[in-house]
Each structure stands twice: as structure tokens, then as C-alpha cells.
Design an enzyme around this catalytic site. Structure first.
Site, PDB file in Angstrom:
ATOM      1  N   ASN A  50     -10.554  -1.396 -14.964  1.00 55.77           N
ATOM      2  CA  ASN A  50     -10.464  -0.960 -13.569  1.00 55.77           C
ATOM      3  C   ASN A  50      -9.395   0.128 -13.473  1.00 55.77           C
ATOM      4  O   ASN A  50      -8.210  -0.169 -13.542  1.00 55.77           O
ATOM      5  CB  ASN A  50     -10.117  -2.183 -12.703  1.00 55.77           C
ATOM      6  CG  ASN A  50      -9.882  -1.836 -11.247  1.00 55.77           C
ATOM      7  OD1 ASN A  50     -10.132  -0.699 -10.822  1.00 55.77           O
ATOM      8  ND2 ASN A  50      -9.422  -2.803 -10.471  1.00 55.77           N
ATOM      9  N   TRP A  51      -9.848   1.369 -13.321  1.00 51.87           N
ATOM     10  CA  TRP A  51      -8.899   2.491 -13.304  1.00 51.87           C
ATOM     11  C   TRP A  51      -8.163   2.570 -11.963  1.00 51.87           C
ATOM     12  O   TRP A  51      -7.244   3.371 -11.817  1.00 51.87           O
ATOM     13  CB  TRP A  51      -9.623   3.802 -13.588  1.00 51.87           C
ATOM     14  CG  TRP A  51     -10.222   3.907 -14.968  1.00 51.87           C
ATOM     15  CD1 TRP A  51     -10.189   2.943 -15.966  1.00 51.87           C
ATOM     16  CD2 TRP A  51     -10.939   5.015 -15.521  1.00 51.87           C
ATOM     17  NE1 TRP A  51     -10.845   3.400 -17.071  1.00 51.87           N
ATOM     18  CE2 TRP A  51     -11.319   4.667 -16.843  1.00 51.87           C
ATOM     19  CE3 TRP A  51     -11.301   6.273 -15.032  1.00 51.87           C
ATOM     20  CZ2 TRP A  51     -12.036   5.545 -17.666  1.00 51.87           C
ATOM     21  CZ3 TRP A  51     -12.022   7.132 -15.853  1.00 51.87           C
ATOM     22  CH2 TRP A  51     -12.372   6.769 -17.152  1.00 51.87           C
ATOM     23  N   LYS A  52      -8.607   1.816 -10.972  1.00 52.25           N
ATOM     24  CA  LYS A  52      -7.991   1.827  -9.632  1.00 52.25           C
ATOM     25  C   LYS A  52      -7.901   3.259  -9.092  1.00 52.25           C
ATOM     26  O   LYS A  52      -8.797   4.059  -9.326  1.00 52.25           O
ATOM     27  CB  LYS A  52      -6.638   1.120  -9.682  1.00 52.25           C
ATOM     28  CG  LYS A  52      -6.760  -0.276 -10.297  1.00 52.25           C
ATOM     29  CD  LYS A  52      -5.552  -1.124 -10.100  1.00 52.25           C
ATOM     30  CE  LYS A  52      -5.790  -2.496 -10.730  1.00 52.25           C
ATOM     31  NZ  LYS A  52      -4.677  -3.398 -10.564  1.00 52.25           N
ATOM     32  N   HIS A  55     -11.367  -7.668  -4.875  1.00 52.72           N
ATOM     33  CA  HIS A  55     -10.179  -7.484  -5.717  1.00 52.72           C
ATOM     34  C   HIS A  55      -8.927  -7.756  -4.889  1.00 52.72           C
ATOM     35  O   HIS A  55      -8.873  -7.460  -3.689  1.00 52.72           O
ATOM     36  CB  HIS A  55     -10.152  -6.053  -6.280  1.00 52.72           C
ATOM     37  CG  HIS A  55      -9.051  -5.873  -7.277  1.00 52.72           C
ATOM     38  ND1 HIS A  55      -7.764  -5.579  -6.904  1.00 52.72           N
ATOM     39  CD2 HIS A  55      -9.037  -6.004  -8.617  1.00 52.72           C
ATOM     40  CE1 HIS A  55      -7.003  -5.521  -7.996  1.00 52.72           C
ATOM     41  NE2 HIS A  55      -7.752  -5.774  -9.042  1.00 52.72           N
ATOM     42  N   GLU A 115      -6.185  -6.292  -4.537  1.00 57.93           N
ATOM     43  CA  GLU A 115      -5.612  -5.189  -3.749  1.00 57.93           C
ATOM     44  C   GLU A 115      -6.418  -4.937  -2.484  1.00 57.93           C
ATOM     45  O   GLU A 115      -5.880  -4.504  -1.463  1.00 57.93           O
ATOM     46  CB  GLU A 115      -5.512  -3.928  -4.625  1.00 57.93           C
ATOM     47  CG  GLU A 115      -4.345  -4.043  -5.597  1.00 57.93           C
ATOM     48  CD  GLU A 115      -4.643  -3.566  -7.003  1.00 57.93           C
ATOM     49  OE1 GLU A 115      -5.555  -2.747  -7.187  1.00 57.93           O
ATOM     50  OE2 GLU A 115      -3.941  -4.035  -7.923  1.00 57.93           O
ATOM     51  N   GLU A 131      -7.834 -13.710 -10.965  1.00 57.36           N
ATOM     52  CA  GLU A 131      -6.715 -12.781 -11.071  1.00 57.36           C
ATOM     53  C   GLU A 131      -5.579 -13.243 -10.165  1.00 57.36           C
ATOM     54  O   GLU A 131      -5.581 -12.948  -8.962  1.00 57.36           O
ATOM     55  CB  GLU A 131      -7.151 -11.385 -10.629  1.00 57.36           C
ATOM     56  CG  GLU A 131      -8.257 -10.807 -11.476  1.00 57.36           C
ATOM     57  CD  GLU A 131      -8.235  -9.291 -11.426  1.00 57.36           C
ATOM     58  OE1 GLU A 131      -7.931  -8.680 -12.445  1.00 57.36           O
ATOM     59  OE2 GLU A 131      -8.465  -8.730 -10.345  1.00 57.36           O
ATOM     60  N   GLY A 162      -0.463  -6.133 -12.338  1.00 54.26           N
ATOM     61  CA  GLY A 162       0.398  -4.955 -12.373  1.00 54.26           C
ATOM     62  C   GLY A 162       1.878  -5.272 -12.461  1.00 54.26           C
ATOM     63  O   GLY A 162       2.722  -4.394 -12.258  1.00 54.26           O
ATOM     64  N   SER A 179      -2.174  -8.288 -15.905  1.00 49.88           N
ATOM     65  CA  SER A 179      -1.276  -7.897 -16.994  1.00 49.88           C
ATOM     66  C   SER A 179      -1.785  -8.297 -18.373  1.00 49.88           C
ATOM     67  O   SER A 179      -0.996  -8.691 -19.236  1.00 49.88           O
ATOM     68  CB  SER A 179       0.141  -8.424 -16.735  1.00 49.88           C
ATOM     69  OG  SER A 179       0.665  -7.850 -15.545  1.00 49.88           O
ATOM     70  N   GLY A 221      -3.861  -1.687 -15.700  1.00 53.86           N
ATOM     71  CA  GLY A 221      -2.981  -0.721 -16.374  1.00 53.86           C
ATOM     72  C   GLY A 221      -3.388  -0.408 -17.805  1.00 53.86           C
ATOM     73  O   GLY A 221      -3.440   0.762 -18.210  1.00 53.86           O
TER      74      GLY A 221
HETATM   75  P1  PGA Z   1      -3.359  -5.160 -14.361  1.00 55.77           P
HETATM   76  O1  PGA Z   1      -4.498  -5.190 -13.249  1.00 55.77           O
HETATM   77  O2  PGA Z   1      -4.056  -5.342 -15.690  1.00 55.77           O
HETATM   78  O3  PGA Z   1      -2.712  -3.806 -14.223  1.00 55.77           O
HETATM   79  O4  PGA Z   1      -2.440  -6.277 -14.079  1.00 55.77           O
HETATM   80  C1  PGA Z   1      -5.561  -6.108 -13.328  1.00 55.77           C
HETATM   81  C2  PGA Z   1      -6.518  -5.912 -12.188  1.00 55.77           C
HETATM   82  O5  PGA Z   1      -6.065  -5.614 -11.077  1.00 55.77           O
HETATM   83  O6  PGA Z   1      -7.738  -6.056 -12.344  1.00 55.77           O
END
Ligand code: PGA
Length: 257
Positions: free
Chosen positions: A11-13, A97, A99, A169, A175, A215, A237
């Protein structure tokens, strides 16, 4: 027990530019060509989707989107509808997700509508669930995950579950560099699988893949993916670095890859 092929998502966000997205896609296409034993999906930002799809698809990497609006087309300013996804050959969507739930404040009923509509339209849907730190400390981890699971799957029939992936998650792990221990993650995954069994049946519950996200890095992926109910990962990330992402995919694919 049904065989579950592990699945790793990148997931490049809201990261990359047209230039860095193109070079990341080219690097992944070169590194991941020939990988077997693991399904790989990359979720680029919408503006770069068309440009990066070609090289990734050529080596068997699926293209997904980070969000969509649950309607075909029409007067929904700023949104991306399902006709556009079909037009671009996108078959995979992320829903709920962390976020989107916590930063963008997307409500649970919209998440449920996206899950149901996406699955009905024939898309592969990854439904994300996870507890906040406060909820974990209050001993609410499983209760929160099960509530989000039940609500997200409201009115979803068992017949479409072969296109569902659940991503566990924990919000506090995303993150932050703080990963759930393999044991804690496994315990949450097991509770989610039992939740699926309660909602549907044992066979469906055993067939649905449950990814861990939060993470995940090359150095902790193997210990997580070795757990019996962890079927790969959703990577933020570390998906922006080709060598890290390749190592994570290899950890999921196992020694034969
Ligand atoms: P992260 O994000 O690997 O940067 O913790 C995971 C995600 O949001 O899918």
C-alpha cells in the site's frame, strides 16, 4: 484444511511522484518476476495507477486501489467509481483501512456499503480491521475486531467470500515501527477466524485469508507469517523499498520461491 495461498499487499498510500512511482514499479517488476507461492497486490495512488499497471501486471502482480466509491458512476464529486475501476482493469480494492476510519473518519456503514457493493460487483475486497492502543489496553482487541468484521460483512453472502481477504491491522502498529508480537497477532487472527465461522460456517472461515499489517519489515515478516492463521501481510512503509518488499514477499512465499 483448505490451502490458503499467502497474499502480500503493498500500500503506497499518498506517497510517490510520477517519477518515483514509475521507478518503484520498474524495480518491483524486475525483482518479483518469477515469484510463486504468494499472491502480490500493489495499491498505487490513483494518479499513477494507469502508468504503473503495465509493468506490474506483466509479472503477475495485481493492481488494487486504496479506496473507491460504491457506485458505478454519477454525481459524486471527487470520487472514483466502479466503472472507472473496470475501465482500468482494477479488480482489487482496500476497504476500511485504519487511516480512512480514523484520520478521514469514514463511518462503519459506508465501509459496509463499500465491502458489499465491491464484492457484489465481482471485485476482490480486502476489509481492514484493527483496534486502537486505547482499545487494546482496555482489553477490547477481539471485541473491536469482531464488531468491525460483523459490521463490514453485513449482508455479504457466503457465496462471495472467495473474493474476500481480511487484513488485521492494529492501529497502534501502523507506521509506528511497533509491530504486534507474532503471538498477539496470531491470537487476534484466530479470533477473527472464529468470528467468520460464527457469521458463516467452518469451511468458509478456514478459506478466507487473513493478512497482518502494521510495521511489517523484512526482519520481522518470517516470524509473523509462520503463524498458522497469518496468511501474508499488508505492507505500508516497507512497500516503498524494493529490496524490503521483495524480502517480505519471499518470507510469505516460503523457501520454494
Ligand atoms: P505500515 O503500514 O507497514 O507502514 O505500518 C501498514 C498499512 O497501513 O497497511
Amino acid at each position: 484444511m483448505p490451502d490458503r495461498t499467502p497474499i502480500v499487499g503493498g500500500n503506497w498510500k499518498m506517497n510517490t511522484t510520477s517519477e518515483t512511482a514509475a521507478s518503484l514499479a520498474a524495480g518491483l517488476a524486475a525483482d518479483l518476476a518469477g515469484i510463486s507461492g504468494c499472491d502480490v497486490v500493489v495499491y498505487p495512488p490513483f494518479p499513477y495507477l494507469a502508468a504503473v499497471s503495465g509493468p506490474l501486471r506483466e509479472v503477475g502482480i495485481a493492481i488494487g486501489v486504496q479506496d473507491f466509491y460504491p457506485a458505478t458512476s454519477g454525481a459524486f464529486t471527487g470520487e472514483i467509481g466502479m466503472e472507472m475501476l473496470t475501465d482500468l482493469g482494477v479488480r482489487t480494492v482496500l476497504v476500511g483501512h485504519s487511516e480512512r476510519r480514523h484520520v478521514i473518519r469514514e463511518p462503519e456503514d459506508l465501509i459496509a456499503e463499500k465491502t458489499r457493493t465491491g464484492l457484489e460487483a465481482g471485485l476482490d475486497v480486502t476489509l481492514c480491521v484493527g483496534e486502537t492502543l486505547e482499545e487494546r489496553e482496555a482489553g477490547q482487541t477481539d471485541a473491536v475486531n469482531l464488531r468491525q468484521l460483523r459490521s463490514g460483512l453485513a449482508d455479504v453472502p457466503a457465496t462471495v467470500l472467495d473474493r474476500l481477504v481480511v487484513a488485521y491491522e492494529p492501529v497502534w502498529a501502523i507506521g509506528t515501527g511497533r509491530t504486534a508480537t507474532p503471538e498477539d497477532a496470531e491470537s487476534a487472527h484466530l479470533a477473527i477466524r472464529k468470528g467468520l465461522e460464527d457469521l458463516y460456517d467452518e469451511m468458509s472461515a478456514k478459506s478466507v485469508r487473513i493478512q497482518y499489517g502494521g510495521s511489517v519489515k523484512a526482519n520481522n515478516a518470517t516470524a509473523l507469517f509462520e503463524q498458522p492463521n497469518i496468511d501474508g501481510g499488508l505492507i505500508g512503509g516497507a512497500s516503498l523499498k524494493t529490496d524490503e518488499f521483495l524480502a517480505i514477499v519471499q518470507a510469505a512465499a516460503g523457501p520454494a520461491s
